[in-house]
Scaffold this motif. Structure first.
Motif, PDB file in Angstrom:
ATOM      1  N   ASP A  83      -6.311 -12.741   8.044  1.00 53.69           N
ATOM      2  CA  ASP A  83      -6.461 -11.568   7.174  1.00 53.69           C
ATOM      3  C   ASP A  83      -5.367 -11.543   6.110  1.00 53.69           C
ATOM      4  O   ASP A  83      -5.626 -11.284   4.931  1.00 53.69           O
ATOM      5  CB  ASP A  83      -6.413 -10.284   8.002  1.00 53.69           C
ATOM      6  N   ALA A  84      -4.124 -11.795   6.545  1.00 51.55           N
ATOM      7  CA  ALA A  84      -3.003 -11.789   5.604  1.00 51.55           C
ATOM      8  C   ALA A  84      -3.136 -12.921   4.589  1.00 51.55           C
ATOM      9  O   ALA A  84      -2.821 -12.755   3.406  1.00 51.55           O
ATOM     10  CB  ALA A  84      -1.686 -11.905   6.370  1.00 51.55           C
ATOM     11  N   TRP A  85      -3.610 -14.071   5.048  1.00 51.22           N
ATOM     12  CA  TRP A  85      -3.789 -15.210   4.151  1.00 51.22           C
ATOM     13  C   TRP A  85      -4.838 -14.887   3.090  1.00 51.22           C
ATOM     14  O   TRP A  85      -4.671 -15.189   1.910  1.00 51.22           O
ATOM     15  CB  TRP A  85      -4.205 -16.428   4.972  1.00 51.22           C
ATOM     16  N   ARG A  86      -5.925 -14.246   3.494  1.00 53.34           N
ATOM     17  CA  ARG A  86      -6.980 -13.867   2.547  1.00 53.34           C
ATOM     18  C   ARG A  86      -6.459 -12.911   1.484  1.00 53.34           C
ATOM     19  O   ARG A  86      -6.895 -12.946   0.324  1.00 53.34           O
ATOM     20  CB  ARG A  86      -8.131 -13.213   3.311  1.00 53.34           C
ATOM     21  N   ASP A  87      -5.509 -12.047   1.844  1.00 56.12           N
ATOM     22  CA  ASP A  87      -4.978 -11.074   0.893  1.00 56.12           C
ATOM     23  C   ASP A  87      -3.931 -11.665  -0.035  1.00 56.12           C
ATOM     24  O   ASP A  87      -3.488 -10.992  -0.975  1.00 56.12           O
ATOM     25  CB  ASP A  87      -4.372  -9.884   1.653  1.00 56.12           C
ATOM     26  N   ASP A  88      -3.540 -12.895   0.211  1.00 54.13           N
ATOM     27  CA  ASP A  88      -2.566 -13.565  -0.654  1.00 54.13           C
ATOM     28  C   ASP A  88      -3.201 -13.802  -2.033  1.00 54.13           C
ATOM     29  O   ASP A  88      -4.313 -14.324  -2.115  1.00 54.13           O
ATOM     30  CB  ASP A  88      -2.174 -14.904  -0.028  1.00 54.13           C
ATOM     31  N   PRO A  89      -2.524 -13.419  -3.129  1.00 54.26           N
ATOM     32  CA  PRO A  89      -3.110 -13.650  -4.462  1.00 54.26           C
ATOM     33  C   PRO A  89      -3.363 -15.121  -4.766  1.00 54.26           C
ATOM     34  O   PRO A  89      -4.234 -15.443  -5.577  1.00 54.26           O
ATOM     35  CB  PRO A  89      -2.042 -13.070  -5.418  1.00 54.26           C
ATOM     36  N   LEU A 131      -4.950  -0.014   5.652  1.00 57.12           N
ATOM     37  CA  LEU A 131      -5.071  -1.301   4.964  1.00 57.12           C
ATOM     38  C   LEU A 131      -6.490  -1.523   4.485  1.00 57.12           C
ATOM     39  O   LEU A 131      -6.721  -1.915   3.330  1.00 57.12           O
ATOM     40  CB  LEU A 131      -4.647  -2.428   5.902  1.00 57.12           C
ATOM     41  N   ARG A 132      -7.464  -1.270   5.357  1.00 55.57           N
ATOM     42  CA  ARG A 132      -8.863  -1.499   4.984  1.00 55.57           C
ATOM     43  C   ARG A 132      -9.290  -0.593   3.839  1.00 55.57           C
ATOM     44  O   ARG A 132      -9.975  -1.029   2.904  1.00 55.57           O
ATOM     45  CB  ARG A 132      -9.762  -1.277   6.202  1.00 55.57           C
ATOM     46  N   LEU A 133      -8.890   0.680   3.891  1.00 57.15           N
ATOM     47  CA  LEU A 133      -9.274   1.601   2.819  1.00 57.15           C
ATOM     48  C   LEU A 133      -8.521   1.286   1.532  1.00 57.15           C
ATOM     49  O   LEU A 133      -9.068   1.441   0.433  1.00 57.15           O
ATOM     50  CB  LEU A 133      -9.003   3.047   3.252  1.00 57.15           C
ATOM     51  N   ARG A 134      -7.284   0.814   1.657  1.00 56.35           N
ATOM     52  CA  ARG A 134      -6.509   0.475   0.468  1.00 56.35           C
ATOM     53  C   ARG A 134      -7.124  -0.699  -0.281  1.00 56.35           C
ATOM     54  O   ARG A 134      -7.014  -0.802  -1.505  1.00 56.35           O
ATOM     55  CB  ARG A 134      -5.069   0.162   0.868  1.00 56.35           C
ATOM     56  N   ARG A 135      -7.784  -1.601   0.439  1.00 52.92           N
ATOM     57  CA  ARG A 135      -8.462  -2.714  -0.237  1.00 52.92           C
ATOM     58  C   ARG A 135      -9.563  -2.205  -1.166  1.00 52.92           C
ATOM     59  O   ARG A 135      -9.900  -2.850  -2.150  1.00 52.92           O
ATOM     60  CB  ARG A 135      -9.074  -3.667   0.802  1.00 52.92           C
ATOM     61  N   LEU A 136     -10.122  -1.045  -0.836  1.00 52.72           N
ATOM     62  CA  LEU A 136     -11.182  -0.467  -1.654  1.00 52.72           C
ATOM     63  C   LEU A 136     -10.617   0.385  -2.779  1.00 52.72           C
ATOM     64  O   LEU A 136     -11.090   0.329  -3.915  1.00 52.72           O
ATOM     65  CB  LEU A 136     -12.110   0.380  -0.794  1.00 52.72           C
ATOM     66  N   THR A 137      -9.618   1.184  -2.470  1.00 49.99           N
ATOM     67  CA  THR A 137      -9.134   2.163  -3.437  1.00 49.99           C
ATOM     68  C   THR A 137      -8.080   1.617  -4.378  1.00 49.99           C
ATOM     69  O   THR A 137      -7.951   2.073  -5.512  1.00 49.99           O
ATOM     70  CB  THR A 137      -8.543   3.388  -2.704  1.00 49.99           C
ATOM     71  N   ARG A 138      -7.307   0.633  -3.923  1.00 49.73           N
ATOM     72  CA  ARG A 138      -6.214   0.117  -4.745  1.00 49.73           C
ATOM     73  C   ARG A 138      -6.141  -1.401  -4.669  1.00 49.73           C
ATOM     74  O   ARG A 138      -5.143  -1.961  -4.200  1.00 49.73           O
ATOM     75  CB  ARG A 138      -4.884   0.730  -4.296  1.00 49.73           C
ATOM     76  N   PHE A 176      -5.870  12.816   5.709  1.00 53.29           N
ATOM     77  CA  PHE A 176      -5.676  11.378   5.524  1.00 53.29           C
ATOM     78  C   PHE A 176      -6.653  10.843   4.465  1.00 53.29           C
ATOM     79  O   PHE A 176      -6.265  10.085   3.572  1.00 53.29           O
ATOM     80  CB  PHE A 176      -5.892  10.666   6.859  1.00 53.29           C
ATOM     81  N   VAL A 177      -7.903  11.260   4.534  1.00 54.45           N
ATOM     82  CA  VAL A 177      -8.917  10.814   3.574  1.00 54.45           C
ATOM     83  C   VAL A 177      -8.604  11.358   2.184  1.00 54.45           C
ATOM     84  O   VAL A 177      -8.745  10.644   1.175  1.00 54.45           O
ATOM     85  CB  VAL A 177     -10.320  11.247   4.038  1.00 54.45           C
ATOM     86  N   VAL A 178      -8.176  12.603   2.101  1.00 55.89           N
ATOM     87  CA  VAL A 178      -7.832  13.198   0.812  1.00 55.89           C
ATOM     88  C   VAL A 178      -6.702  12.423   0.141  1.00 55.89           C
ATOM     89  O   VAL A 178      -6.726  12.144  -1.062  1.00 55.89           O
ATOM     90  CB  VAL A 178      -7.449  14.684   0.989  1.00 55.89           C
ATOM     91  N   ASP A 179      -5.688  12.044   0.938  1.00 59.64           N
ATOM     92  CA  ASP A 179      -4.581  11.267   0.373  1.00 59.64           C
ATOM     93  C   ASP A 179      -5.064   9.929  -0.171  1.00 59.64           C
ATOM     94  O   ASP A 179      -4.624   9.466  -1.235  1.00 59.64           O
ATOM     95  CB  ASP A 179      -3.512  11.026   1.442  1.00 59.64           C
ATOM     96  N   GLN A 180      -5.982   9.276   0.568  1.00 64.20           N
ATOM     97  CA  GLN A 180      -6.518   7.998   0.105  1.00 64.20           C
ATOM     98  C   GLN A 180      -7.321   8.184  -1.178  1.00 64.20           C
ATOM     99  O   GLN A 180      -7.254   7.363  -2.097  1.00 64.20           O
ATOM    100  CB  GLN A 180      -7.406   7.385   1.194  1.00 64.20           C
TER     101      GLN A 180
END
Length: 269
Positions: free
Chosen positions: A237-243, A83-90, A32-36
């Motif tokens: 959380d979803a509101w914060r991620d809104d562009p 979701l949390r890791l994707r905020r960092l990586t992408r 899972f970590v390798v894929d991220q």
């Protein structure tokens, strides 16, 4: 199959969240970590270092943020971790964070922290939460809740709150600038008395360390999420991620008319 094995380890961790189950969970999370790590954008780290950073991040999310007593299913935790890791990586778009702190980990992250710097992060976060919680002026508390937890776009906040309360934007924006300056002065005076170090040293930290501080300030703690309720916390959380979080009609339904529904949940700290 790989996710199925990881979900099994998550189920064991939920049932008995001790160190043995956590170690087994981290051991099962390799694929899972390798894929991220393969999809980490804007990183100058080697692939091994990216995996190390993500594994450290995953460990801290599990011990700091995941509430095993309220977890419904291993798959939901896996989605949350993704979701949390994707905020960092992408990260989708560059986004301003309180204090001008970076929103990703391009160079080095949390595994490079010294114990003293981690203590300073905790104290800065606790001090900020306390200042917000004890702010007597409900209008300032509402303003700063949005600034810290959603997006530090002061003009956007003023526009959103003015529309919610049926006020003129120009007058509200000018008043909000003064309110924000007042709150910031009080917060910095509290920072001057921190025991763990000088808050001004944060300017010399790596991007990853400052990113961790930023997300510590932004993210809700376990206690806060419990008091908010899972539904509202997830909506925030979803509101914060809104562009564009402060556009007309944005935000959770409970908060679109804060003047009528009561103050924003700054008292959740």
């Amino acid at each position: 199959m790989r996710d199925a094995l990881l979900e099994q380890a998550l189920a064991a961790f939920i049932a008995e969240p001790g160190r043995p189950a956590l170690d087994a969970l981290l051991a099962a999370s390799g694929p899972f970590v390798v894929d991220q790590a393969r999809f980490w954008r804007s990183s100058r780290l080697s692939f091994i270092d990216r995996c190390r950073e993500l594994l450290t991040e995953m460990f801290l999310i599990l011990i700091e943020d995941v509430r095993t007593d309220r977890a419904a299913h291993p798959a939901s935790i896996l989605s949350y971790l993704s979701l949390r890791l994707r905020r960092l990586t992408r990260p989708d778009l560059p986004k301003d964070l309180p204090g001008g702190l970076p929103d990703e980990l391009p160079d080095a992250g949390r595994c490079c922290f010294t114990p003293m710097r981690l203590d300073l992060v905790r104290e800065l976060t606790r001090c900020t939460r306390t200042c917000l919680l004890h702010e007597e002026n409900a209008t300032i508390r509402e303003l700063e809740f949005l600034f810290i937890h959603i997006s530090p776009h002061l003009a956007g906040i003023s526009r959103f709150l003015a529309a919610s309360a049926g006020q003129a934007f120009e007058a509200r924006a000018e008043a909000d600038k003064k309110r924000h300056q007042l709150f910031t002065r009080g917060l910095r005076s509290r920072y001057d008395h921190l025991r763990s170090g000088d808050w001004r040293d944060v300017a010399t930290w790596s991007h990853g360390e400052r990113s961790h501080l930023a997300w510590s300030l932004i993210s809700f703690t376990r206690t806060e999420r419990n008091r908010l309720g899972d539904r509202l916390a997830c909506s925030l959380d979803a509101w914060r991620d809104d562009p564009d979080p402060y556009r007309t009609g944005s935000g959770p339904a409970e908060l679109r008319h804060p003047g009528a529904a009561g103050p924003l949940p700054a008292s959740c700290g």
